[in-house]
Design a protein around this motif. Structure first.
Motif, PDB file in Angstrom:
ATOM      1  N   VAL A 185      96.076  -9.616  12.530  1.00 14.36           N
ATOM      2  CA  VAL A 185      95.911 -11.042  12.734  1.00 14.36           C
ATOM      3  C   VAL A 185      95.267 -11.832  11.720  1.00 14.36           C
ATOM      4  O   VAL A 185      95.644 -12.843  11.336  1.00 14.36           O
ATOM      5  CB  VAL A 185      95.046 -11.108  13.936  1.00 14.36           C
ATOM      6  N   ALA A 189      96.952 -14.954   9.501  1.00 12.52           N
ATOM      7  CA  ALA A 189      96.280 -16.270   9.278  1.00 12.52           C
ATOM      8  C   ALA A 189      96.166 -16.558   8.045  1.00 12.52           C
ATOM      9  O   ALA A 189      96.098 -17.688   7.654  1.00 12.52           O
ATOM     10  CB  ALA A 189      94.500 -15.826   9.926  1.00 12.52           C
ATOM     11  N   LEU A 218      89.487 -16.847  14.161  1.00  6.76           N
ATOM     12  CA  LEU A 218      90.066 -17.154  15.282  1.00  6.76           C
ATOM     13  C   LEU A 218      89.962 -18.873  15.308  1.00  6.76           C
ATOM     14  O   LEU A 218      90.865 -19.673  15.752  1.00  6.76           O
ATOM     15  CB  LEU A 218      89.715 -16.564  16.668  1.00  6.76           C
ATOM     16  N   VAL A 221      92.283 -20.661  13.102  1.00  7.41           N
ATOM     17  CA  VAL A 221      93.552 -20.514  13.504  1.00  7.41           C
ATOM     18  C   VAL A 221      93.670 -21.525  14.654  1.00  7.41           C
ATOM     19  O   VAL A 221      94.818 -22.287  14.481  1.00  7.41           O
ATOM     20  CB  VAL A 221      93.932 -19.254  14.072  1.00  7.41           C
ATOM     21  N   GLN A 222      92.688 -21.477  15.576  1.00  6.48           N
ATOM     22  CA  GLN A 222      92.842 -22.673  16.549  1.00  6.48           C
ATOM     23  C   GLN A 222      92.818 -24.188  16.089  1.00  6.48           C
ATOM     24  O   GLN A 222      93.498 -25.009  16.489  1.00  6.48           O
ATOM     25  CB  GLN A 222      91.739 -22.516  17.757  1.00  6.48           C
ATOM     26  N   PHE A 233      90.634 -14.854  20.976  1.00  3.11           N
ATOM     27  CA  PHE A 233      92.149 -14.472  21.157  1.00  3.11           C
ATOM     28  C   PHE A 233      92.851 -14.981  22.274  1.00  3.11           C
ATOM     29  O   PHE A 233      92.432 -14.038  23.571  1.00  3.11           O
ATOM     30  CB  PHE A 233      92.567 -13.117  20.650  1.00  3.11           C
ATOM     31  N   ILE A 237      96.667 -18.747  21.212  1.00  2.54           N
ATOM     32  CA  ILE A 237      97.047 -18.126  20.018  1.00  2.54           C
ATOM     33  C   ILE A 237      98.178 -17.108  19.975  1.00  2.54           C
ATOM     34  O   ILE A 237      99.126 -17.031  19.088  1.00  2.54           O
ATOM     35  CB  ILE A 237      95.772 -17.277  19.285  1.00  2.54           C
TER      36      ILE A 237
END
Length: 250
Positions: A185, A189, A218, A221-222, A233, A237
């Motif tokens: 992950v 990213a 995370l 990413v969002q 997560f 995602i």
């Protein structure tokens, strides 16, 4: 650390158990019919709690011949399962093979007791009868089998376990499959085609714990994909990662 759970052929197991089943199928030269998997607390009363944790599986053999049933038990034992043929004469169940993965980290208490009984050459039933299966593999484990039969390099894994993601959010030390999922992950990213974080952000800064760093990744990413910023997560995602060719498992 617990085993990495997945759903395989519609049955909940963990990755170690699945690898063992695939090796046993290769020996048997045919696919097994799964009746019941693991993490099935209270699911089947006749199982006496052995399927409450990991490493447990029941295989349907009602249509197999006696020789085929014995061959399935033998294949399972050869890769490190404590395995027995269960018959209608033994209890209120159809013909099936009951197997427990020796050394699984998530074994229920009942399953762990059955492993001990197997090593004592018993049948794993309440009557503590003599083992009625193919002898000679009571000391076998999956790890010993792998040493004698190295597995060829696998096709790159593009799966992400939701259980691993939940664990990563609150824990720092992660090894094995779950640790690999977290690393996938973070690497995704930072990939130039994603660009949610920079390459320098793939590792935590000095003094920052891994679980807090993972939450930060995370959140970035969002932000990148216009999702609600939670640091968890979640389905958002997961949906994005699926578009990049990843498979999301339980």
């Amino acid at each position: 650390m617990p085993e990495a759970r997945i759903v395989w052929r519609g049955t909940q197991l963990n990755r170690r158990t699945v690898a063992m089943l695939m090796a046993a199928e290769k020996i048997y030269r045919s696919q097994f019919k799964l009746l019941q998997g693991s993490y099935n607390k209270g699911g089947v009363a006749a199982s006496a709690g052995t399927h409450d944790g990991g490493g447990a599986v029941d295989i349907g053999v009602a249509k197999q011949s006696p020789a085929q049933r014995r061959a399935i038990v033998l294949a399972l034992r050869q890769v490190g399962f404590a395995a027995w043929l269960r018959t209608p004469a033994q209890g209120r169940w159809p013909y099936h093979v009951h197997a427990i993965a020796i050394g699984d980290k998530d074994l229920s208490r009942g399953a762990a007791i059955q492993v001990l009984e197997y090593k004592r050459k018993r049948n794993g039933l309440a009557n503590r009868g003599k083992d009625d299966g193919p002898p000679g593999y009571y000391g076998m484990t999956w790890e010993l089998y792998l040493k004698a039969h190295p597995v060829p390099p696998a096709v790159p894994d593009h799966s992400i376990s939701l259980a691993a993601m939940a664990y990563a959010r609150t824990h720092d030390v992660m090894t094995g499959e779950w640790g690999a999922d977290r690393a996938r992950v973070v690497a995704w990213a930072a990939h130039p085609k994603v660009g949610a974080i920079t390459k320098a952000e793939t590792l935590p800064r000095a003094g920052v714990s891994w679980h807090l760093h993972f939450q930060r990744v995370l959140r970035k990413v969002q932000l990148k994909f216009g999702l609600p910023v939670t640091g968890i997560f979640n389905e958002g995602i997961a949906t994005v990662m699926k578009r990049y060719g990843y498979t999301i498992t339980a």
